[in-house]
Scaffold this motif. Structure first.
Motif, PDB file in Angstrom:
ATOM      1  N   GLN A 175       4.734  -5.437  -9.432  1.00  0.00           N
ATOM      2  CA  GLN A 175       5.439  -4.601 -10.409  1.00  0.00           C
ATOM      3  C   GLN A 175       5.264  -3.109 -10.140  1.00  0.00           C
ATOM      4  O   GLN A 175       6.119  -2.308 -10.517  1.00  0.00           O
ATOM      5  CB  GLN A 175       4.951  -4.926 -11.824  1.00  0.00           C
ATOM      6  N   CYS A 176       4.163  -2.736  -9.496  1.00  0.00           N
ATOM      7  CA  CYS A 176       3.908  -1.323  -9.208  1.00  0.00           C
ATOM      8  C   CYS A 176       4.625  -0.913  -7.921  1.00  0.00           C
ATOM      9  O   CYS A 176       4.008  -0.490  -6.931  1.00  0.00           O
ATOM     10  CB  CYS A 176       2.419  -1.054  -9.107  1.00  0.00           C
ATOM     11  N   ASP A 177       5.920  -1.013  -7.933  1.00  0.00           N
ATOM     12  CA  ASP A 177       6.764  -0.692  -6.782  1.00  0.00           C
ATOM     13  C   ASP A 177       6.830   0.829  -6.602  1.00  0.00           C
ATOM     14  O   ASP A 177       7.254   1.550  -7.513  1.00  0.00           O
ATOM     15  CB  ASP A 177       8.159  -1.255  -7.010  1.00  0.00           C
ATOM     16  N   PRO A 178       6.433   1.345  -5.436  1.00  0.00           N
ATOM     17  CA  PRO A 178       6.476   2.793  -5.203  1.00  0.00           C
ATOM     18  C   PRO A 178       7.883   3.385  -5.281  1.00  0.00           C
ATOM     19  O   PRO A 178       8.038   4.602  -5.425  1.00  0.00           O
ATOM     20  CB  PRO A 178       5.900   2.932  -3.779  1.00  0.00           C
ATOM     21  N   GLU A 179       8.905   2.536  -5.176  1.00  0.00           N
ATOM     22  CA  GLU A 179      10.281   3.024  -5.246  1.00  0.00           C
ATOM     23  C   GLU A 179      10.710   3.314  -6.686  1.00  0.00           C
ATOM     24  O   GLU A 179      11.739   3.955  -6.915  1.00  0.00           O
ATOM     25  CB  GLU A 179      11.229   1.996  -4.624  1.00  0.00           C
ATOM     26  N   LYS A 180       9.941   2.841  -7.633  1.00  0.00           N
ATOM     27  CA  LYS A 180      10.279   3.073  -9.041  1.00  0.00           C
ATOM     28  C   LYS A 180       9.710   4.408  -9.510  1.00  0.00           C
ATOM     29  O   LYS A 180       8.986   5.090  -8.793  1.00  0.00           O
ATOM     30  CB  LYS A 180       9.728   1.932  -9.903  1.00  0.00           C
ATOM     31  N   GLU A 181      10.053   4.785 -10.744  1.00  0.00           N
ATOM     32  CA  GLU A 181       9.545   6.034 -11.310  1.00  0.00           C
ATOM     33  C   GLU A 181       8.054   5.886 -11.624  1.00  0.00           C
ATOM     34  O   GLU A 181       7.457   4.835 -11.428  1.00  0.00           O
ATOM     35  CB  GLU A 181      10.329   6.376 -12.584  1.00  0.00           C
ATOM     36  N   ASN A 182       7.480   6.998 -12.145  1.00  0.00           N
ATOM     37  CA  ASN A 182       6.064   6.981 -12.505  1.00  0.00           C
ATOM     38  C   ASN A 182       5.750   5.819 -13.432  1.00  0.00           C
ATOM     39  O   ASN A 182       6.343   5.703 -14.504  1.00  0.00           O
ATOM     40  CB  ASN A 182       5.688   8.284 -13.227  1.00  0.00           C
ATOM     41  N   LEU A 183       4.818   4.983 -13.029  1.00  0.00           N
ATOM     42  CA  LEU A 183       4.456   3.832 -13.839  1.00  0.00           C
ATOM     43  C   LEU A 183       2.997   3.906 -14.303  1.00  0.00           C
ATOM     44  O   LEU A 183       2.149   4.522 -13.641  1.00  0.00           O
ATOM     45  CB  LEU A 183       4.667   2.533 -13.055  1.00  0.00           C
ATOM     46  N   VAL A 206      -7.168   1.993  -9.591  1.00  0.00           N
ATOM     47  CA  VAL A 206      -6.546   1.718 -10.888  1.00  0.00           C
ATOM     48  C   VAL A 206      -7.609   1.327 -11.912  1.00  0.00           C
ATOM     49  O   VAL A 206      -7.538   1.714 -13.085  1.00  0.00           O
ATOM     50  CB  VAL A 206      -5.488   0.603 -10.761  1.00  0.00           C
ATOM     51  N   ALA A 207      -8.613   0.584 -11.468  1.00  0.00           N
ATOM     52  CA  ALA A 207      -9.699   0.163 -12.365  1.00  0.00           C
ATOM     53  C   ALA A 207     -10.464   1.369 -12.905  1.00  0.00           C
ATOM     54  O   ALA A 207     -10.773   1.441 -14.099  1.00  0.00           O
ATOM     55  CB  ALA A 207     -10.651  -0.780 -11.631  1.00  0.00           C
ATOM     56  N   VAL A 208     -10.773   2.331 -12.036  1.00  0.00           N
ATOM     57  CA  VAL A 208     -11.499   3.534 -12.463  1.00  0.00           C
ATOM     58  C   VAL A 208     -10.700   4.298 -13.513  1.00  0.00           C
ATOM     59  O   VAL A 208     -11.222   4.697 -14.565  1.00  0.00           O
ATOM     60  CB  VAL A 208     -11.797   4.450 -11.252  1.00  0.00           C
ATOM     61  N   HIS A 209      -9.412   4.503 -13.222  1.00  0.00           N
ATOM     62  CA  HIS A 209      -8.572   5.235 -14.181  1.00  0.00           C
ATOM     63  C   HIS A 209      -8.406   4.446 -15.476  1.00  0.00           C
ATOM     64  O   HIS A 209      -8.314   5.043 -16.561  1.00  0.00           O
ATOM     65  CB  HIS A 209      -7.208   5.531 -13.557  1.00  0.00           C
ATOM     66  N   ILE A 263       0.628   5.291 -10.859  1.00  0.00           N
ATOM     67  CA  ILE A 263      -0.269   4.458 -10.033  1.00  0.00           C
ATOM     68  C   ILE A 263       0.504   3.737  -8.933  1.00  0.00           C
ATOM     69  O   ILE A 263      -0.066   3.395  -7.890  1.00  0.00           O
ATOM     70  CB  ILE A 263      -1.021   3.426 -10.889  1.00  0.00           C
ATOM     71  N   ASN A 264       1.803   3.543  -9.142  1.00  0.00           N
ATOM     72  CA  ASN A 264       2.615   2.846  -8.137  1.00  0.00           C
ATOM     73  C   ASN A 264       2.797   3.667  -6.860  1.00  0.00           C
ATOM     74  O   ASN A 264       2.950   3.122  -5.772  1.00  0.00           O
ATOM     75  CB  ASN A 264       3.982   2.473  -8.709  1.00  0.00           C
ATOM     76  N   PHE A 265       2.758   4.996  -6.991  1.00  0.00           N
ATOM     77  CA  PHE A 265       2.967   5.840  -5.817  1.00  0.00           C
ATOM     78  C   PHE A 265       1.823   5.742  -4.811  1.00  0.00           C
ATOM     79  O   PHE A 265       2.007   5.989  -3.624  1.00  0.00           O
ATOM     80  CB  PHE A 265       3.158   7.303  -6.237  1.00  0.00           C
ATOM     81  N   ALA A 266       0.638   5.396  -5.294  1.00  0.00           N
ATOM     82  CA  ALA A 266      -0.532   5.309  -4.411  1.00  0.00           C
ATOM     83  C   ALA A 266      -0.685   3.926  -3.793  1.00  0.00           C
ATOM     84  O   ALA A 266      -1.510   3.738  -2.903  1.00  0.00           O
ATOM     85  CB  ALA A 266      -1.794   5.671  -5.188  1.00  0.00           C
ATOM     86  N   ARG A 267       0.108   2.979  -4.245  1.00  0.00           N
ATOM     87  CA  ARG A 267      -0.097   1.587  -3.839  1.00  0.00           C
ATOM     88  C   ARG A 267      -0.049   1.369  -2.333  1.00  0.00           C
ATOM     89  O   ARG A 267      -0.928   0.709  -1.764  1.00  0.00           O
ATOM     90  CB  ARG A 267       0.953   0.690  -4.502  1.00  0.00           C
TER      91      ARG A 267
END
Length: 237
Positions: free
Chosen positions: A39-47, A93-96, A77-81
């Protein structure tokens, strides 16, 4: 993001809310991590990754309100995936998410008094963090609590053999190898378990008893010790 109809107010209610959100995020970052990753697709907007008090999780866009009604999770978080390994990304993601859970708890607890906030944090702190769960790190062994450390500082002060070192900045130290970097605030001498030390309750620096002319017997009668430096500062004001 799902809205909350009634905000938790008591320590127990806030902890229940925290636990439910945490449970959702534990599941999202472990047994259901594949779905979160997809679901955390980097092509999508900020998630953002949300944990809800219903023990459900959700990957979705952040709240549109500015400022938002509640603290928001880490944005994008998706942009860093795809820029790191899956394991490292989940750890990030766990830390944040840990930070967000705490911010939510203390947002709801803003009106709690000091003791209730301390109790809330203690209840939260008894649980392993998401980061510890995701990375498989074992929590550090329990040490004397801040409350017991404070009690030692006020009642027993500092002893020669180290029993009362369960206070101030030595409260979490068990053997000499671990606190060898502690130095006397007066003579800069290194810590030695054979000598009596006393800690300042204001600046939390440690001193040889002999350097500040405090004996073990005298320390027992001191409710709050102020080192020469702190005593001088107060007299100047």
């Amino acid at each position: 993001m799902a809205s909350i109809l009634t905000s938790p107010r008591t320590v127990e209610e806030i902890f229940k809310d925290y636990s439910a959100r945490r449970s959702a995020l534990v599941r999202a970052l472990t047994i259901e991590a594949d779905e979160v990753y997809i679901q955390c697709d980097p092509e999508k907007e900020n998630l953002c990754l949300y944990g809800h008090p219903t023990e459900s999780w959700e990957v979705t866009l952040p709240a549109e309100e500015v400022p938002p009604e509640l603290p928001e999770p880490a944005l994008g978080i998706n942009f860093a995936r795809d820029g790191m390994s899956r394991k490292d990304w989940l750890s990030l993601v766990a830390v944040h998410s840990d930070c967000w859970l705490l911010s939510m708890a203390f947002y709801f607890g803003a009106r709690l008094n000091r003791n209730d906030r301390k109790r809330l944090f203690s209840m939260i702190n008894d649980l392993p963090t998401l980061f510890e769960i995701v990375t498989g790190r074992k929590p550090v062994e329990d040490k004397p609590s801040a409350e017991s450390g404070s009690k030692s500082r006020n009642n027993t002060k500092r002893s020669i053999d180290g029993q009362a070192r369960s206070n101030s900045k030595l409260s979490y130290v068990e053997d000499e190898d671990e606190h060898g970097d502690t130095i006397c605030g007066s003579c800069a001498g290194n810590y030695n378990a054979d000598e009596f030390w006393i800690g300042c309750d204001i600046c939390e620096r440690w001193y040889h008893g002999k350097c500040v002319k405090i004996t073990p017997a005298k320390a027992e009668s001191i409710k709050q010790y102020k080192c020469p430096s702190c005593s001088t500062k107060k007299s100047r004001h």
